[in-house]
Scaffold this motif. Structure first.
Motif, PDB file in Angstrom:
ATOM      1  N   UNK A  57      -6.866  55.432  47.228  1.00  0.00           N
ATOM      2  CA  UNK A  57      -6.207  55.170  45.966  1.00  0.00           C
ATOM      3  C   UNK A  57      -4.756  54.739  46.167  1.00  0.00           C
ATOM      4  N   UNK A  58      -4.115  55.219  47.206  1.00  0.00           N
ATOM      5  CA  UNK A  58      -2.775  54.713  47.524  1.00  0.00           C
ATOM      6  C   UNK A  58      -2.855  53.252  47.952  1.00  0.00           C
ATOM      7  N   UNK A  59      -3.908  52.907  48.703  1.00  0.00           N
ATOM      8  CA  UNK A  59      -4.109  51.510  49.095  1.00  0.00           C
ATOM      9  C   UNK A  59      -4.356  50.637  47.869  1.00  0.00           C
ATOM     10  N   UNK A  60      -5.125  51.158  46.903  1.00  0.00           N
ATOM     11  CA  UNK A  60      -5.355  50.424  45.659  1.00  0.00           C
ATOM     12  C   UNK A  60      -4.039  50.220  44.910  1.00  0.00           C
ATOM     13  N   UNK A  61      -3.219  51.265  44.845  1.00  0.00           N
ATOM     14  CA  UNK A  61      -1.911  51.145  44.191  1.00  0.00           C
ATOM     15  C   UNK A  61      -1.078  50.046  44.837  1.00  0.00           C
ATOM     16  N   UNK A  62      -1.048  50.045  46.166  1.00  0.00           N
ATOM     17  CA  UNK A  62      -0.274  49.033  46.895  1.00  0.00           C
ATOM     18  C   UNK A  62      -0.848  47.650  46.624  1.00  0.00           C
TER      19      UNK A  62
END
Length: 192
Positions: A20-25
């Motif tokens: 989900x952090x990768x999605x945010x980025x």
């Protein structure tokens, strides 16, 4: 929303948090790329009678991915709109029944989205965009990625609910949203 975030922090393992952090980025980078491509293309077209030929196609694909992955992140954070006025007033068993029905319907929607996206991805993968050469199926693959990831989130919620831990508002706890702070400069000095 705070209870939902705490709930997710407890349920998500490190790989999901990383995802989900990768999605945010990706959402932030995608918005920046789209803005840069469109702005540069407008300046080149109106200022220099030129342009970036593939800008519209790339921006379209990035926009679709940003929307779908952003909706996954919103689901994971509990940021989608919900009407909780009735649910929080129901007895626990009725709340749990509504929870199961609503999550079942959401999983069914994920199944439909995933099935349709998979079919369109396969059909359109051989077609390429005229200027950028990007496979058209890549646009539809965004729906497939979102459907799978959303279904994973929903299944994790269901698994935890069967262990007795319901996310807010299904648990019956009200979500406390702090009132917005008003800067002292905006408060009039003479209050009646």
């Amino acid at each position: 929303m705070h209870a939902r975030i705490a709930f997710l922090g407890a349920v998500m393992s490190t790989p999901l948090q990383w995802l989900f952090k990768a999605f945010d980025v990706f959402v932030v980078v995608g918005m920046a790329v789209m803005s840069l491509l469109v702005f540069t293309n407008v300046v080149l077209r109106y200022g220099f009678s030129s342009g970036i030929p593939f800008a519209v196609e790339v921006s379209r694909v990035v926009l679709v991915w940003v929307i779908f992955l952003g909706s996954v992140v919103a689901l994971a954070k509990g940021a989608h709109l919900g009407v909780e006025a009735l649910v929080v007033r129901l007895p626990r068993t009725a709340r749990f029944a509504c929870f199961l029905v609503s999550y079942g319907l959401m999983l069914w929607c994920c199944w439909l989205l995933g099935q349709g996206s998979w079919s369109l991805t396969l059909i359109e993968w051989g077609n390429v965009a005229a200027l950028s050469g990007i496979p058209v199926g890549l646009t539809y693959a965004a729906g497939l990625a979102a459907a799978v990831t959303m279904a994973l989130i929903l299944l994790l919620d269901l698994w935890r609910s069967l262990r007795g831990i319901l996310p807010a508002p299904w648990s019956g706890t009200e979500i406390d949203v702090p009132a917005p702070a008003v800067p002292p400069a905006l408060i009039s000095e003479k209050t009646p």
